[in-house]
Design a protein around this motif. Structure first.
Motif, PDB file in Angstrom:
ATOM      1  N   PHE A  24       0.838  -1.196   0.000  1.00 25.11           N
ATOM      2  CA  PHE A  24       0.000   0.000   0.000  1.00 25.11           C
ATOM      3  C   PHE A  24       0.883   1.260   0.000  1.00 25.11           C
ATOM      4  CE2 PHE A  24      -2.906   3.208   1.400  1.00 25.11           C
ATOM      5  CZ  PHE A  24      -4.147   2.799   0.949  1.00 25.11           C
ATOM      6  N   ALA A  25       1.913   1.222   0.846  1.00 23.02           N
ATOM      7  CA  ALA A  25       2.792   2.395   0.938  1.00 23.02           C
ATOM      8  C   ALA A  25       3.541   2.605  -0.369  1.00 23.02           C
ATOM      9  CB  ALA A  25       3.779   2.222   2.088  1.00 23.02           C
ATOM     10  N   ARG A  26       3.934   1.523  -1.007  1.00 20.75           N
ATOM     11  CA  ARG A  26       4.598   1.661  -2.306  1.00 20.75           C
ATOM     12  C   ARG A  26       3.617   2.291  -3.308  1.00 20.75           C
ATOM     13  NH1 ARG A  26       8.333  -2.489  -5.611  1.00 20.75           N
ATOM     14  NH2 ARG A  26       9.684  -1.883  -3.918  1.00 20.75           N
ATOM     15  N   GLY A  27       2.354   1.887  -3.202  1.00 19.59           N
ATOM     16  CA  GLY A  27       1.330   2.478  -4.057  1.00 19.59           C
ATOM     17  C   GLY A  27       1.206   3.974  -3.814  1.00 19.59           C
ATOM     18  N   ILE A  28       1.219   4.371  -2.546  1.00 18.53           N
ATOM     19  CA  ILE A  28       1.123   5.799  -2.217  1.00 18.53           C
ATOM     20  C   ILE A  28       2.312   6.543  -2.828  1.00 18.53           C
ATOM     21  CG2 ILE A  28       1.233   7.492  -0.342  1.00 18.53           C
ATOM     22  CD1 ILE A  28      -0.147   5.432   1.445  1.00 18.53           C
ATOM     23  N   ARG A  29       3.487   5.960  -2.673  1.00 17.74           N
ATOM     24  CA  ARG A  29       4.691   6.648  -3.176  1.00 17.74           C
ATOM     25  C   ARG A  29       4.620   6.798  -4.699  1.00 17.74           C
ATOM     26  NH1 ARG A  29       7.043   3.298   1.042  1.00 17.74           N
ATOM     27  NH2 ARG A  29       7.796   4.695   2.689  1.00 17.74           N
ATOM     28  N   LEU A  30       4.184   5.725  -5.370  1.00 19.89           N
ATOM     29  CA  LEU A  30       4.085   5.810  -6.829  1.00 19.89           C
ATOM     30  C   LEU A  30       3.028   6.825  -7.241  1.00 19.89           C
ATOM     31  CD1 LEU A  30       4.297   2.319  -8.544  1.00 19.89           C
ATOM     32  CD2 LEU A  30       5.380   4.452  -9.249  1.00 19.89           C
ATOM     33  N   PHE A  31       1.920   6.824  -6.511  1.00 27.03           N
ATOM     34  CA  PHE A  31       0.850   7.766  -6.793  1.00 27.03           C
ATOM     35  C   PHE A  31       1.368   9.198  -6.643  1.00 27.03           C
ATOM     36  CE2 PHE A  31      -2.946  10.227  -5.607  1.00 27.03           C
ATOM     37  CZ  PHE A  31      -3.791   9.887  -6.636  1.00 27.03           C
ATOM     38  N   ALA A  32       2.140   9.424  -5.584  1.00 25.19           N
ATOM     39  CA  ALA A  32       2.682  10.772  -5.335  1.00 25.19           C
ATOM     40  C   ALA A  32       3.648  11.176  -6.454  1.00 25.19           C
ATOM     41  CB  ALA A  32       3.394  10.811  -3.994  1.00 25.19           C
ATOM     42  N   VAL A  33       4.460  10.224  -6.883  1.00 24.94           N
ATOM     43  CA  VAL A  33       5.401  10.524  -7.974  1.00 24.94           C
ATOM     44  C   VAL A  33       4.625  10.872  -9.247  1.00 24.94           C
ATOM     45  CG1 VAL A  33       7.108   9.495  -9.524  1.00 24.94           C
ATOM     46  CG2 VAL A  33       7.291   9.135  -7.067  1.00 24.94           C
ATOM     47  N   GLY A  34       3.611  10.055  -9.530  1.00 22.12           N
ATOM     48  CA  GLY A  34       2.814  10.289 -10.741  1.00 22.12           C
ATOM     49  C   GLY A  34       2.091  11.619 -10.689  1.00 22.12           C
ATOM     50  N   MET A  35       1.555  11.941  -9.505  1.00 26.53           N
ATOM     51  CA  MET A  35       0.834  13.207  -9.380  1.00 26.53           C
ATOM     52  C   MET A  35       1.796  14.380  -9.552  1.00 26.53           C
ATOM     53  SD  MET A  35      -2.265  13.903  -6.837  1.00 26.53           S
ATOM     54  CE  MET A  35      -1.561  14.578  -5.378  1.00 26.53           C
ATOM     55  N   GLY A  36       2.994  14.214  -9.027  1.00 20.12           N
ATOM     56  CA  GLY A  36       4.005  15.260  -9.212  1.00 20.12           C
ATOM     57  C   GLY A  36       4.320  15.464 -10.683  1.00 20.12           C
ATOM     58  N   LYS A  37       4.479  14.361 -11.411  1.00 19.18           N
ATOM     59  CA  LYS A  37       4.776  14.476 -12.845  1.00 19.18           C
ATOM     60  C   LYS A  37       3.655  15.217 -13.566  1.00 19.18           C
ATOM     61  CE  LYS A  37       7.561  10.277 -13.429  1.00 19.18           C
ATOM     62  NZ  LYS A  37       7.535   8.902 -13.958  1.00 19.18           N
ATOM     63  N   LYS A  38       2.428  14.838 -13.223  1.00 16.70           N
ATOM     64  CA  LYS A  38       1.282  15.445 -13.908  1.00 16.70           C
ATOM     65  C   LYS A  38       1.096  16.916 -13.512  1.00 16.70           C
ATOM     66  CE  LYS A  38      -2.896  16.156 -15.610  1.00 16.70           C
ATOM     67  NZ  LYS A  38      -3.024  16.644 -16.972  1.00 16.70           N
ATOM     68  N   MET A  39       1.035  17.156 -12.209  1.00 17.77           N
ATOM     69  CA  MET A  39       0.641  18.487 -11.760  1.00 17.77           C
ATOM     70  C   MET A  39       1.781  19.496 -11.828  1.00 17.77           C
ATOM     71  SD  MET A  39      -2.474  17.916 -11.229  1.00 17.77           S
ATOM     72  CE  MET A  39      -2.842  19.620 -10.892  1.00 17.77           C
ATOM     73  N   LEU A  40       2.979  19.044 -11.493  1.00 15.80           N
ATOM     74  CA  LEU A  40       4.076  20.012 -11.370  1.00 15.80           C
ATOM     75  C   LEU A  40       4.868  20.165 -12.656  1.00 15.80           C
ATOM     76  CD1 LEU A  40       5.369  18.967  -7.834  1.00 15.80           C
ATOM     77  CD2 LEU A  40       3.639  20.666  -8.421  1.00 15.80           C
ATOM     78  N   LEU A  41       4.862  19.129 -13.497  1.00 14.34           N
ATOM     79  CA  LEU A  41       5.665  19.221 -14.717  1.00 14.34           C
ATOM     80  C   LEU A  41       4.784  19.274 -15.974  1.00 14.34           C
ATOM     81  CD1 LEU A  41       8.497  16.684 -13.755  1.00 14.34           C
ATOM     82  CD2 LEU A  41       8.478  19.154 -13.480  1.00 14.34           C
ATOM     83  N   ALA A  42       3.934  18.251 -16.138  1.00 15.47           N
ATOM     84  CA  ALA A  42       3.145  18.187 -17.383  1.00 15.47           C
ATOM     85  C   ALA A  42       2.240  19.401 -17.545  1.00 15.47           C
ATOM     86  CB  ALA A  42       2.321  16.907 -17.410  1.00 15.47           C
ATOM     87  N   ASN A  43       1.526  19.747 -16.486  1.00 16.84           N
ATOM     88  CA  ASN A  43       0.571  20.849 -16.627  1.00 16.84           C
ATOM     89  C   ASN A  43       1.265  22.177 -16.911  1.00 16.84           C
ATOM     90  OD1 ASN A  43      -1.440  19.059 -16.203  1.00 16.84           O
ATOM     91  ND2 ASN A  43      -2.205  19.958 -14.314  1.00 16.84           N
ATOM     92  N   VAL A  44       2.423  22.359 -16.303  1.00 20.01           N
ATOM     93  CA  VAL A  44       3.155  23.609 -16.538  1.00 20.01           C
ATOM     94  C   VAL A  44       3.646  23.664 -17.985  1.00 20.01           C
ATOM     95  CG1 VAL A  44       5.230  24.869 -15.892  1.00 20.01           C
ATOM     96  CG2 VAL A  44       3.770  23.928 -14.121  1.00 20.01           C
ATOM     97  N   CYS A  45       4.182  22.545 -18.481  1.00 21.88           N
ATOM     98  CA  CYS A  45       4.603  22.510 -19.890  1.00 21.88           C
ATOM     99  C   CYS A  45       3.395  22.674 -20.812  1.00 21.88           C
ATOM    100  CB  CYS A  45       5.289  21.177 -20.212  1.00 21.88           C
ATOM    101  SG  CYS A  45       6.832  20.956 -19.342  1.00 21.88           S
ATOM    102  N   GLY A  46       2.281  22.093 -20.359  1.00 21.55           N
ATOM    103  CA  GLY A  46       1.066  22.161 -21.177  1.00 21.55           C
ATOM    104  C   GLY A  46       0.589  23.580 -21.404  1.00 21.55           C
ATOM    105  N   VAL A  47       0.851  24.456 -20.457  1.00 24.24           N
ATOM    106  CA  VAL A  47       0.429  25.854 -20.622  1.00 24.24           C
ATOM    107  C   VAL A  47       1.104  26.450 -21.856  1.00 24.24           C
ATOM    108  CG1 VAL A  47       0.569  28.153 -19.609  1.00 24.24           C
ATOM    109  CG2 VAL A  47      -0.038  26.212 -18.171  1.00 24.24           C
ATOM    110  N   LEU A  48       2.399  26.199 -21.978  1.00 26.01           N
ATOM    111  CA  LEU A  48       3.131  26.754 -23.120  1.00 26.01           C
ATOM    112  C   LEU A  48       2.715  26.053 -24.418  1.00 26.01           C
ATOM    113  CD1 LEU A  48       5.347  28.723 -24.012  1.00 26.01           C
ATOM    114  CD2 LEU A  48       7.001  26.887 -23.735  1.00 26.01           C
TER     115      LEU A  48
END
Lengths: 429, 558
Positions: free
Chosen positions: B238-262
């Motif tokens: 479960f904890a590994r799932g949380i960590r992966l989820f957090a990594v994925g959310m970081g990729k989406k929210m902090l990187l992909a969405n910012v690049c997506g604006v441009l």
């Protein structure tokens, strides 16, 4: 949940490593749970009648966008359900969740601030005098003045030409009436807004005035009243740094120009008062900049001006009871529109030197402006048609027939002038 | 509903987890997952959820028909003494995909294994007919909703008059993904790789499972067959799932969405207006956006699966570090590549045919891969573009590239996928030529814009972050640290091998069992620091979620 084989592998089945891993796993689980159930807890607390502090309450963020919360402290579950059922339930449920996310206003501003930091870091290489408030924002932070401004683009010019041509034609059919088009320098003053010069098609108030003058300059009963400033600092004496509106001092400056051009009495400023609560204006809110201006107004006495609103309620132009009754957060985010008396209504001043009626067609720039006009004219009728979308029989000609003004004043923002004829095709009919 | 939304994070997920873990019986947990998945889907697609339910029932029914027909055939052969021992009621070979992340190359011994003696013994004409029918239904539904409008428009264009009606159906979200899962299921049943699932609720759970429903990874039934009937959620899992989820959310929210604006701001502008800088930065932004968006989604899906006790296959393995296009496609959307390999390429004969036929097989697979992404010429061209490059690599380019320094191989691959994303992202085939011309300087550096207003400059500080996050630098550091902890030599460590890579969330430190006692303290300290780093990523991502309006994943449109 027990430990699995992988867990055992991470540090050996026995020993501190495995125990340490289990503790970290448990902490990760606790953090996730704490985060995902927080809005539900906040919602239940509010349903229980407890008022959360503004910094904790997710609905505080709504004031940044000017919307209202679906749930309030003490509201019953039935009331909340009724609110949810109004309109799109799905959207409402999503909004309800968002408005109960603790610290949401801080999150909004912190997220923008982080992006702003990244933009600032990029700007170290370029040293632009203005940069976006966050990625994708069309509002720009101007470091020199700690101000936020958008840029008006040349796409507005055809709309201004259309407005001018329509007004020119209309004025020629009403030769006995004077018309004045006021052009507040909302974000179009180049010294105060260096972002204009950084674009390929940004327009200045000089461009705007030239466009209007080109059409209206030859119409004898129409005057175009534009602004010019010596420098950016002078501009920010008259305009909010973090809102698109002028301060009342700015409104006086343009009013006095109008007065000189139209025979109204020039108004003398008797001082400036500053409200206890500042003003986080629309540009700060849109740009998610956690800062505010001083909320200022003239110290002049306007209590001799009667104001009658559309519903027939009579107060005075010095009545700020609506503003005074607001909670602090609304005072902070809604100062400009709530402090002044309102847009639609009649201002009467028996002591005014000019015994005539002035018709003012405005947008929110009229909020701080109308009572100034009423210091010079006995009767001022204000309609907020510059913000409206209307397709009925209403027209300026009909209104003039009723009110019989000697002077018609237009006061509004560049984009409202540009879109006026599309939104209100019968205005000059 | 999307993972990166407040409604998912703060309402759907806690409720689903609450019900799931409150119920002690596996059957009830499966039903909770099915209902939650249907609600998840219906939230965005209230009408098309019916279509998905119909698809589930059809596939369930036909798979049962096939399974029974095959069992009858096996029983008949057994009574005739023609059946080898072990080929009775579903004793089948394990799934043959044991070769890691190869997308198209078929090992020489693989085709022989695909259908063994025992599977042939269970083959039945009835099952084959049932398979044909259900494939027609599955692919027909996909065809109607995804391609019919495009087909009619092309025919009308070709003829020059509207001989076919104009069809404009909204594409049901996720239909491309769940159709492939359904196809893999019925084909695997027909092949005898898995037994048909008798319980329609369980099959429904497999097809509609919300973590991977709308954008993959494409999970084969064989990969979760055991877990459907028997799974245990552990704290570590479960904890590994949380960590992966957090990594994925970081990729989406902090990187992909910012690049997506441009990318979103520039890709809609005419290239003559934005020139080389605008076009190049738009495609670069899209290149990072699509990787972090889709990769982030996959990480979140795999993480969520892990929280519920499922082990989903990896979908991305640092594709942008590839030094050939062949390698790129072993690392990018791996579950789609392996689907087309096992269900299209190998049945067509793979590489064990004449060279012209082999090349044709590659083109067919890549044409299908392209058009799977959407009914538009851009996508077909994009697929064929890769098909042609892969043909060249297999015929001569790869052997030539091997003699070139690795830096130039990387450069070649980057140029190829840069133009690949240009084809993919620019709307309308006629615009593609203008964009390519702009990249080659036809419209000057800036077109009619100023550098400031293009806004590309504001991303300069993010470039190192984006590049580093695209490379396995964190796994590399982690593996070296793990080696140091155990006193093993660090030489020869490959951070992201193409095959057999253990998928550990970045930042999660796997303390080796043989850690030196003197280094135990360092291991604990670094493990805590790694978790704190992940916590920061999670907190920033949540802040971003509650600050954003609706921002769907790119692959939702496919």
């Amino acid at each position: 949940m027990g430990r699995d084989v992988q867990g055992a592998r991470r540090g050996g089945a026995e020993g501190d490593g495995a125990r340490g891993q289990s503790v970290r796993d448990a902490v990760a689980l606790a953090v996730l749970l704490a985060v995902i159930v927080a809005p539900a807890l906040a919602f239940l607390v509010k349903l229980g009648g407890v008022e959360l502090p503004l910094w904790l309450d997710g609905s505080t963020a709504l004031y940044l966008s000017g919307s209202a919360p679906l749930s309030q402290p003490g509201m019953g579950a039935r009331e909340v359900a009724a609110n949810l059922a109004e309109g799109s339930t799905r959207d409402n449920v999503e909004d309800l969740v968002l408005e109960n996310v603790p610290f949401r206003a801080q999150a909004l501003i912190a997220n923008a601030e982080l992006q702003r930091d990244a933009i600032r870091a990029s700007n170290l290489l370029f040293d632009w005098p203005a940069y976006p408030c966050f990625y994708g924002s069309s509002n720009y932070l101007i470091d020199e003045y700690q101000a936020v401004k958008p840029v008006q683009r040349s796409g507005l010019v055809p709309g201004w030409q259309r407005f001018s041509e329509s007004l020119a034609a209309f004025a020629s059919t009403h030769p006995g009436t004077r018309f004045a088009v006021l052009l507040p320098a909302e974000s179009t003053e180049p010294a105060s807004n260096p972002a204009i010069a950084l674009t390929s098609d940004g327009v200045t108030n000089e461009d705007m005035a030239a466009t209007f003058e080109a059409v209206l300059g030859s119409v004898p009963n129409v005057s175009v009243v534009a602004e010019d400033f010596d420098d950016g600092a002078a501009y920010y004496d008259q305009y909010f740094r973090l809102d698109h509106h002028w301060t009342e001092a700015g409104a006086v400056a343009l009013y006095n120009r109008l007065a000189q051009a139209s025979g109204l009495e020039v108004l003398e400023v008797q001082g400036i008062v500053e409200q206890e609560v500042g003003y986080m204006g629309s540009l700060a809110r849109q740009g998610l900049v956690g800062a505010w201006d001083a909320a200022t107004a003239l110290a002049n006495d306007f209590s001799n001006i009667r104001f009658t609103d559309e519903a027939g309620n009579v107060t005075t132009a010095a009545d700020h009871s609506r503003y005074e009754s607001l909670p602090k957060i609304q005072k902070l985010t809604d100062y400009y529109s709530s402090y002044y008396s309102g847009l639609n209504g009649v201002f009467e001043n028996d002591e005014a030197p000019l015994d005539e009626t002035v018709l003012e067609v405005s947008d929110s720039f009229g909020d701080a402006f109308t009572r100034l006009v009423a210091t010079g004219a006995r009767r001022v009728v204000n309609v907020d048609w510059l913000t409206q979308e209307r397709s009925g029989d209403e027209s300026l000609a009909n209104l003039m027939e009723v009110e019989d003004p000697s002077l018609v004043v237009f006061v509004g923002t560049p984009w409202n002038y540009a879109s006026m004829c599309d939104r209100f095709p019968n205005l000059f009919a | 509903m999307v993972f990166s939304s407040a409604i998912f994070l703060f309402l759907f997920l806690p409720l689903t987890l609450g019900f799931y873990f409150a119920l002690p019986w596996l059957a009830a947990k499966n039903v909770v997952l099915l209902l939650a998945s249907l609600l998840f889907y219906a939230w965005g697609e209230p009408v098309y959820v019916v279509l998905m339910v119909v698809s589930i029932l059809v596939n369930w029914g036909f798979a049962l028909i096939m399974d029974r027909a095959m069992s009858r055939a096996a029983a008949s052969r057994r009574s005739q003494g023609a059946l080898p021992r072990g080929a009775r009621d579903g004793e089948v070979d394990p799934p043959g995909d044991d070769d890691g992340f190869d997308s198209l190359d078929v090992p020489s011994d693989r085709l022989g294994d695909i259908r063994g003696e025992e599977r042939r013994a269970r083959s039945s004409k009835g099952a084959t007919v049932a398979l044909a029918i259900v494939l027609v239904i599955d692919l027909g539904l996909l065809g109607v909703f995804k391609y019919l409008g495009f087909f009619c428009a092309q025919v009308n264009n070709l003829v020059g008059s509207p001989i076919l009606p104009e069809v404009s159906l909204a594409l049901p979200i996720g239909i491309s993904f769940y159709t492939l899962q359904a196809v893999s299921y019925v084909v695997d049943v027909w092949r005898g790789d898995v037994r048909a699932q008798a319980n329609p609720l369980y099959l429904g759970m497999y097809i509609s499972m919300f973590p991977q429903l709308v954008a993959g990874p494409i999970v084969r039934y064989s990969e979760i067959e055991e877990a459907v009937d028997d799974r245990h959620v552990t704290l570590a899992g479960f904890a590994r799932g949380i960590r992966l989820f957090a990594v994925g959310m970081g990729k989406k929210m902090l990187l992909a969405n910012v690049c997506g604006v441009l990318a979103d701001a520039l890709l809609v502008l005419p290239p003559e207006e934005i020139g080389f800088v605008g076009c190049a930065s738009a495609v670069c932004a899209y290149t990072f956006q699509i990787y972090f968006d889709f990769g982030g989604y996959s990480d979140m899906a795999i993480g969520l699966g892990s929280m519920f006790g499922f082990s989903y296959p990896r979908n991305f393995n640092y594709p942008y570090i590839s030094s050939s296009v062949t390698e790129f496609w072993r690392r990018w959307h791996m579950t789609l590549g392996s689907f087309f390999r096992d269900y299209v390429y190998i049945p067509l004969g793979g590489n064990r045919v004449s060279t012209p036929r082999w090349m044709l097989n590659i083109l067919i697979v890549w044409g299908l891969t392209g058009i799977w992404h959407g009914a538009a010429w851009n996508f077909l061209l994009w697929g064929l573009y890769y098909g042609v490059i892969l043909m060249c690599e297999k015929l001569f380019l790869l052997s030539w590239l091997e003699r070139v320094p690795r830096f130039f191989r990387h450069l070649y691959t980057i140029v190829v996928f840069f133009f690949g994303w240009l084809l993919f992202s620019v709307v309308g085939l006629s615009n593609v030529a203008h964009w390519v011309l702009a990249i080659f300087g036809r419209y000057g550096w800036l077109g009619t814009s100023t550098l400031w207003e293009l806004q590309s400059w504001s991303y300069v500080s993010l470039v190192p972050v984006l590049v580093l996050a695209s490379t396995p630098v964190i796994p590399w550091i982690r593996k070296r640290f793990e080696a140091w902890l155990a006193g093993r030599p660090a030489a020869g460590i490959v951070a992201a091998p193409q095959k057999g890579n253990d998928f550990v969330p970045p930042c999660e430190l796997v303390v080796p069992a043989d850690v030196l006692p003197s280094r135990r303290g360092a291991a604990t300290a670094v493990a805590i620091l790694a978790d704190l780093a992940l916590l920061a990523v999670f907190a920033l991502s949540v802040i971003s979620v509650v600050s954003s309006s609706y921002n769907p994943f790119i692959y939702f449109q496919f």
